[in-house]
Design an enzyme around this catalytic site. Structure first.
Site, PDB file in Angstrom:
ATOM      1  N   GLU A 120       0.867  -1.182   0.000  1.00  0.00           N
ATOM      2  CA  GLU A 120       0.000   0.000   0.000  1.00  0.00           C
ATOM      3  C   GLU A 120       0.900   1.226   0.000  1.00  0.00           C
ATOM      4  O   GLU A 120       2.127   1.109   0.027  1.00  0.00           O
ATOM      5  CB  GLU A 120      -0.941  -0.022   1.206  1.00  0.00           C
ATOM      6  CG  GLU A 120      -2.033  -1.073   1.075  1.00  0.00           C
ATOM      7  CD  GLU A 120      -2.937  -1.134   2.291  1.00  0.00           C
ATOM      8  OE1 GLU A 120      -3.991  -0.499   2.260  1.00  0.00           O
ATOM      9  OE2 GLU A 120      -2.590  -1.804   3.270  1.00  0.00           O
ATOM     10  N   ASP A 216     -16.128   7.799  21.798  1.00  0.00           N
ATOM     11  CA  ASP A 216     -16.560   7.669  23.205  1.00  0.00           C
ATOM     12  C   ASP A 216     -15.384   7.556  24.174  1.00  0.00           C
ATOM     13  O   ASP A 216     -15.346   8.245  25.200  1.00  0.00           O
ATOM     14  CB  ASP A 216     -17.446   6.430  23.396  1.00  0.00           C
ATOM     15  CG  ASP A 216     -18.740   6.502  22.617  1.00  0.00           C
ATOM     16  OD1 ASP A 216     -18.927   7.476  21.868  1.00  0.00           O
ATOM     17  OD2 ASP A 216     -19.554   5.580  22.750  1.00  0.00           O
ATOM     18  N   HIS A 237      -8.985   9.328   4.272  1.00  0.00           N
ATOM     19  CA  HIS A 237      -8.597   8.355   3.236  1.00  0.00           C
ATOM     20  C   HIS A 237      -8.942   8.968   1.878  1.00  0.00           C
ATOM     21  O   HIS A 237     -10.007   9.553   1.714  1.00  0.00           O
ATOM     22  CB  HIS A 237      -9.367   7.049   3.451  1.00  0.00           C
ATOM     23  CG  HIS A 237      -8.782   5.872   2.735  1.00  0.00           C
ATOM     24  ND1 HIS A 237      -8.804   5.751   1.362  1.00  0.00           N
ATOM     25  CD2 HIS A 237      -8.129   4.775   3.192  1.00  0.00           C
ATOM     26  CE1 HIS A 237      -8.203   4.619   1.020  1.00  0.00           C
ATOM     27  NE2 HIS A 237      -7.779   3.999   2.118  1.00  0.00           N
ATOM     28  N   ARG A 284      -0.659   8.857   2.343  1.00  0.00           N
ATOM     29  CA  ARG A 284      -2.107   9.049   2.256  1.00  0.00           C
ATOM     30  C   ARG A 284      -2.532  10.517   2.291  1.00  0.00           C
ATOM     31  O   ARG A 284      -3.441  10.934   1.585  1.00  0.00           O
ATOM     32  CB  ARG A 284      -2.731   8.291   3.425  1.00  0.00           C
ATOM     33  CG  ARG A 284      -4.154   7.998   3.258  1.00  0.00           C
ATOM     34  CD  ARG A 284      -4.605   7.030   4.326  1.00  0.00           C
ATOM     35  NE  ARG A 284      -4.422   5.659   3.913  1.00  0.00           N
ATOM     36  CZ  ARG A 284      -4.755   4.605   4.659  1.00  0.00           C
ATOM     37  NH1 ARG A 284      -5.275   4.801   5.853  1.00  0.00           N
ATOM     38  NH2 ARG A 284      -4.602   3.393   4.217  1.00  0.00           N
ATOM     39  N   HIS A 345     -11.145   8.875   8.153  1.00  0.00           N
ATOM     40  CA  HIS A 345     -10.893   7.424   8.169  1.00  0.00           C
ATOM     41  C   HIS A 345     -10.276   6.932   9.475  1.00  0.00           C
ATOM     42  O   HIS A 345     -10.653   5.893   9.993  1.00  0.00           O
ATOM     43  CB  HIS A 345      -9.953   7.117   6.998  1.00  0.00           C
ATOM     44  CG  HIS A 345      -9.600   5.673   6.848  1.00  0.00           C
ATOM     45  ND1 HIS A 345     -10.535   4.709   6.551  1.00  0.00           N
ATOM     46  CD2 HIS A 345      -8.412   5.019   6.946  1.00  0.00           C
ATOM     47  CE1 HIS A 345      -9.940   3.529   6.465  1.00  0.00           C
ATOM     48  NE2 HIS A 345      -8.651   3.676   6.719  1.00  0.00           N
ATOM     49  N   ARG A 380      -0.697   8.202   9.581  1.00  0.00           N
ATOM     50  CA  ARG A 380      -0.493   6.756   9.738  1.00  0.00           C
ATOM     51  C   ARG A 380      -0.135   6.080   8.416  1.00  0.00           C
ATOM     52  O   ARG A 380      -0.769   6.326   7.389  1.00  0.00           O
ATOM     53  CB  ARG A 380      -1.764   6.108  10.286  1.00  0.00           C
ATOM     54  CG  ARG A 380      -1.677   4.609  10.415  1.00  0.00           C
ATOM     55  CD  ARG A 380      -2.927   4.057  11.048  1.00  0.00           C
ATOM     56  NE  ARG A 380      -4.085   4.278  10.216  1.00  0.00           N
ATOM     57  CZ  ARG A 380      -4.620   3.365   9.411  1.00  0.00           C
ATOM     58  NH1 ARG A 380      -4.110   2.167   9.348  1.00  0.00           N
ATOM     59  NH2 ARG A 380      -5.683   3.654   8.687  1.00  0.00           N
TER      60      ARG A 380
HETATM   61  P1  FAD Z   1     -12.663  -0.710  16.777  1.00  0.00           P
HETATM   62  O1  FAD Z   1     -12.415  -1.824  15.865  1.00  0.00           O
HETATM   63  O2  FAD Z   1     -13.292   0.482  16.201  1.00  0.00           O
HETATM   64  O3  FAD Z   1     -13.555  -1.237  17.969  1.00  0.00           O
HETATM   65  C1  FAD Z   1     -14.089  -0.367  18.924  1.00  0.00           C
HETATM   66  C2  FAD Z   1     -15.113  -1.116  19.738  1.00  0.00           C
HETATM   67  O4  FAD Z   1     -15.501  -0.340  20.860  1.00  0.00           O
HETATM   68  C3  FAD Z   1     -16.397  -1.413  18.986  1.00  0.00           C
HETATM   69  O5  FAD Z   1     -16.807  -2.715  19.290  1.00  0.00           O
HETATM   70  C4  FAD Z   1     -17.386  -0.409  19.549  1.00  0.00           C
HETATM   71  O6  FAD Z   1     -18.716  -0.841  19.492  1.00  0.00           O
HETATM   72  C5  FAD Z   1     -16.907  -0.334  20.984  1.00  0.00           C
HETATM   73  N1  FAD Z   1     -17.257   0.894  21.710  1.00  0.00           N
HETATM   74  C6  FAD Z   1     -17.039   2.172  21.326  1.00  0.00           C
HETATM   75  N2  FAD Z   1     -17.478   3.014  22.270  1.00  0.00           N
HETATM   76  C7  FAD Z   1     -17.976   2.264  23.270  1.00  0.00           C
HETATM   77  C8  FAD Z   1     -18.596   2.549  24.512  1.00  0.00           C
HETATM   78  N3  FAD Z   1     -18.821   3.797  24.933  1.00  0.00           N
HETATM   79  N4  FAD Z   1     -18.985   1.526  25.290  1.00  0.00           N
HETATM   80  C9  FAD Z   1     -18.822   0.245  24.895  1.00  0.00           C
HETATM   81  N5  FAD Z   1     -18.256  -0.080  23.714  1.00  0.00           N
HETATM   82  C10 FAD Z   1     -17.840   0.912  22.919  1.00  0.00           C
HETATM   83  N6  FAD Z   1      -6.370  -0.515   9.478  1.00  0.00           N
HETATM   84  C11 FAD Z   1      -5.412  -1.357   9.050  1.00  0.00           C
HETATM   85  O7  FAD Z   1      -4.385  -1.514   9.719  1.00  0.00           O
HETATM   86  N7  FAD Z   1      -5.583  -2.049   7.882  1.00  0.00           N
HETATM   87  C12 FAD Z   1      -6.682  -1.927   7.108  1.00  0.00           C
HETATM   88  O8  FAD Z   1      -6.810  -2.584   6.089  1.00  0.00           O
HETATM   89  C13 FAD Z   1      -7.692  -1.029   7.527  1.00  0.00           C
HETATM   90  N8  FAD Z   1      -8.808  -0.842   6.780  1.00  0.00           N
HETATM   91  C14 FAD Z   1      -9.813  -0.071   7.285  1.00  0.00           C
HETATM   92  C15 FAD Z   1     -11.012   0.025   6.569  1.00  0.00           C
HETATM   93  C16 FAD Z   1     -12.078   0.733   7.101  1.00  0.00           C
HETATM   94  C17 FAD Z   1     -13.370   0.826   6.323  1.00  0.00           C
HETATM   95  C18 FAD Z   1     -11.941   1.381   8.351  1.00  0.00           C
HETATM   96  C19 FAD Z   1     -13.086   2.140   8.945  1.00  0.00           C
HETATM   97  C20 FAD Z   1     -10.748   1.309   9.049  1.00  0.00           C
HETATM   98  C21 FAD Z   1      -9.683   0.591   8.521  1.00  0.00           C
HETATM   99  N9  FAD Z   1      -8.481   0.483   9.208  1.00  0.00           N
HETATM  100  C22 FAD Z   1      -7.508  -0.355   8.752  1.00  0.00           C
HETATM  101  C23 FAD Z   1      -8.335   1.063  10.542  1.00  0.00           C
HETATM  102  C24 FAD Z   1      -8.573  -0.059  11.568  1.00  0.00           C
HETATM  103  O9  FAD Z   1      -9.615  -0.887  11.132  1.00  0.00           O
HETATM  104  C25 FAD Z   1      -8.916   0.486  12.928  1.00  0.00           C
HETATM  105  O10 FAD Z   1      -8.036   1.494  13.297  1.00  0.00           O
HETATM  106  C26 FAD Z   1      -8.842  -0.616  13.953  1.00  0.00           C
HETATM  107  O11 FAD Z   1      -9.598  -1.709  13.527  1.00  0.00           O
HETATM  108  C27 FAD Z   1      -9.305  -0.119  15.300  1.00  0.00           C
HETATM  109  O12 FAD Z   1      -9.492  -1.221  16.132  1.00  0.00           O
HETATM  110  P2  FAD Z   1      -9.933  -1.001  17.634  1.00  0.00           P
HETATM  111  O13 FAD Z   1     -10.089  -2.348  18.200  1.00  0.00           O
HETATM  112  O14 FAD Z   1      -9.029  -0.047  18.274  1.00  0.00           O
HETATM  113  O15 FAD Z   1     -11.342  -0.253  17.512  1.00  0.00           O
HETATM  114  C1  SIN Z   2      -7.234   0.445   3.017  1.00  0.00           C
HETATM  115  O1  SIN Z   2      -7.457  -0.745   2.791  1.00  0.00           O
HETATM  116  O2  SIN Z   2      -7.046   1.305   2.162  1.00  0.00           O
HETATM  117  C2  SIN Z   2      -7.194   0.881   4.428  1.00  0.00           C
HETATM  118  C3  SIN Z   2      -5.908   0.520   4.988  1.00  0.00           C
HETATM  119  C4  SIN Z   2      -5.678   1.275   6.241  1.00  0.00           C
HETATM  120  O3  SIN Z   2      -6.461   2.134   6.599  1.00  0.00           O
HETATM  121  O4  SIN Z   2      -4.663   0.997   6.874  1.00  0.00           O
END
Ligand code: FAD
Ligand code: SIN
Length: 538
Positions: A120, A216, A237, A284, A345, A380
């Site tokens: 990427e 949150d 993004h 990005r 994003h 990032r």
């Molecule tokens: P999240 O996965 O967002 O989980 C947060 C959790 O907390 C959820 O279950 C939510 O319901 C819960 N929550 C929130 N607030 C509260 C509350 N007040 N009380 C109780 N529960 C709560 N990153 C990469 O490295 N590679 C990729 O290919 C990539 N692609 C992406 C594609 C998309 C469409 C998106 C949106 C993001 C992408 N990212 C990617 C970024 C990456 O997915 C996220 O940064 C990462 O998954 C965050 O994980 P997390 O566990 O920290 O939070």
């Molecule tokens: C993507 O697949 O373009 C998202 C990858 C990322 O956010 O790290």
């Protein structure tokens, strides 16, 4: 109000929350048990929608090295990535990815059973693992959710929001949660509260983040007095599908450009060479600004991604989710250009945390997107986020296994007064038009605190957010989940706008048209509720 106690509470069921629950259960003594609280159904999160993949510097990938990954991450981070953090996360990637496999996570492999690596933007080699082609997040979440659900030692509260942290004298003693179905509150005491609540994308009109990404955990930690870092850094993004289908915009993964797709206008004229020699694979922030600029100059709502140059069989095999989604709205990506535009994003800022997840508040930990560890700096590097989630989830449990987890017994007056804010059943709260207020907030943030900012736009944002605050007179107890989310969005929006106003330079994803240069002095911004902005610090 009900009361309970646990040795550890994890908030969030994205990859950071799920994996930390599994590692805590496996490694740490938990006499009062382990609770995972999530405001949605288990697994609903940003993580579930991750497409491109997860960085892994694997020993078997001879083309790669940690030094190369460290260098790419630091270059993308625009001076704000911290070397020791980057090194730790890179060096632990092999170990943690192999551990994930033991929990049933699978990554795509070739016919010889070797891992497939993709590329990427701003990566100098192919080092990104993916799963299900472009369904990396969904596949990892499926595997981890299965293990968590099967594990009798992990108690799960679904549909439950953490609404307030119980912090007194710089120590976290638990959390108040609210169930939107039953409208009941519960006070949960615990010596360890791990925030894994993800990002803030829903603060913006256009975002790739699902409905729950309302900041949150960031708001809760700030309210409780935690140190917050680099709040002005929001990553946009460059290529979200420019078709509105709900609360967010579907992502067209950067990996499509990694496999050769080009950005162009409606006539197929490519433009990235005007902006950067690395063209479609420039960092990005650069590609995002290029797309936004093209849209503004030509007065159009989107640019296009041309993937027709990629072999059509490869395209559908490698990107099944994207192909299917586009086909549903009449776009055959093997033959048609894909309309794309930037969208909020990822959040680089957040709760300042070290590599063990520790925040400035004793007993409060932050991992994943809610945390600011210094890995991503001002911008990032693609696919580093999932890696950070798993490495930090692993290391928090490694750390906590050396500590005796005693559930707090003495609940003092100040904790009692926090609980009183939520247990008053006589409090009458007027109905407010939250959907309309949310729309206003998202417009304010997109128009004024977006890809390009300046003093005037930021002052406008702050003044309009203040107006919204006046119309929303709740700091503590709210009527329902929608209100809690809005309360949190207002807090986080204010923090982003204020820190963006104070950073008088352009760096990474923070671009000020009135200060287009990058300052020689490279510093983090740090803010707390009590002391405000603690100046910009090294
Ligand atoms: P999240 O996965 O967002 O989980 C947060 C959790 O907390 C959820 O279950 C939510 O319901 C819960 N929550 C929130 N607030 C509260 C509350 N007040 N009380 C109780 N529960 C709560 N990153 C990469 O490295 N590679 C990729 O290919 C990539 N692609 C992406 C594609 C998309 C469409 C998106 C949106 C993001 C992408 N990212 C990617 C970024 C990456 O997915 C996220 O940064 C990462 O998954 C965050 O994980 P997390 O566990 O920290 O939070
Ligand atoms: C993507 O697949 O373009 C998202 C990858 C990322 O956010 O790290």
């Amino acid at each position: 109000m009900r009361y309970s106690k646990y040795s550890t509470i994890i908030i969030g069921s994205g990859i950071a929350g799920l994996y930390s629950a599994l590692k805590m259960e496996q490694q740490v003594k938990l006499p009062d048990g382990l609770l995972l609280v999530t405001k949605s159904k288990l697994g609903e999160s940003n993580s579930k929608y991750a497409q491109g993949g997860m960085v892994a510097v694997l020993k078997e990938n001879k083309a790669d090295s940690t030094s190369s990954h460290i260098s790419d991450t630091i270059k993308a981070g625009a001076g704000l990535s911290e070397f020791n953090t980057v090194k730790f996360i890179s060096e632990n990637s092999d170990k943690v990815v192999k551990d994930l496999l033991k929990f049933g996570v699978e990554f795509d492999r070739d016919e010889n059973n070797n891992f497939c690596f993709t590329k990427e933007a701003a990566h100098s080699v192919r080092r990104i693992l993916h799963s299900g082609g472009d369904a990396t997040g969904r596949m990892i979440e499926l595997a981890l959710c299965k293990k968590v659900s099967e594990n009798e030692n992990i108690e799960i509260y679904e549909d439950t929001d953490a609404v307030e942290l119980l912090v007194t004298s710089g120590e976290c003693k638990g959390v108040i949660v609210y169930n939107d179905n039953t409208q009941e509150y519960e006070t949960i005491y615990s010596p360890v509260v791990i925030l894994a609540t993800g990002g803030i994308g829903q603060l913006y009109k256009y975002t790739t983040n699902p409905i729950g990404a309302t900041g949150d955990g960031v708001a809760l930690a700030y309210k409780a007095g935690a140190l917050m870092q680099d709040m002005e850094f929001v990553q946009f993004h460059p290529t979200a599908l420019a078709v509105d289908t709900g609360e967010n915009r579907f992502l067209i993964s950067e990996a499509v450009r990694g496999e050769g797709a080009k950005l162009c206008d409606a006539d197929g004229v490519e433009f990235m060479s005007k902006y950067d020699d690395r063209r479609e694979l420039a960092p990005r922030d650069i590609v995002t600004r290029a797309n936004f600029n093209e849209m503004k100059e030509n007065n159009v709502d989107n640019v296009y991604l041309n993937a027709t140059c990629i072999d059509s069989t490869k395209l559908t095999r490698r990107f099944p989710t994207i192909s299917k989604k586009c086909l549903e709205i009449g776009i055959d990506i093997a033959h048609d250009f894909i309309p794309v535009a930037p969208a909020a994003h990822y959040y680089m800022g957040g709760v300042k945390a070290n590599l063990r997840g520790e925040t400035s508040i004793k007993g409060l930990y932050a991992i994943g997107e809610v945390a600011c560890t210094g890995l991503h700096g001002g911008n990032r590097l693609a696919s580093n986020s999932l890696l950070e989630c798993v490495v930090c989830a692993y290391s928090v449990s490694e750390y906590l296994k050396s500590i005796e987890l005693k559930t707090p017994k003495q609940i003092n007056e100040s904790i009692k007064s926090i609980i009183d804010n939520y247990s008053n059943e006589d409090l009458i709260l007027d109905e407010l038009n939250i959907p309309q207020m949310k729309e206003r907030l998202k417009d304010i943030m997109w128009d004024n605190v977006g890809i390009f900012r300046d003093e005037k736009s930021l002052m406008t944002a702050i003044s309009e957010l203040k107006n919204l605050q006046k119309e929303f007179p709740r700091m503590h107890k709210c009527l329902n989940r929608e209100e809690y989310e809005f309360r949190n969005m207002l807090i986080v929006g204010m923090l982003i706008a204020n820190c963006a106003l104070l950073r008088k330079e352009s760096r990474g994803a923070h671009y000020r048209t009135d200060y287009p240069e990058t300052s020689e002095k490279c510093v983090h911004s740090v803010i707390t509720k009590e002391q405000g902005v603690l100046d910009f610090v090294k």
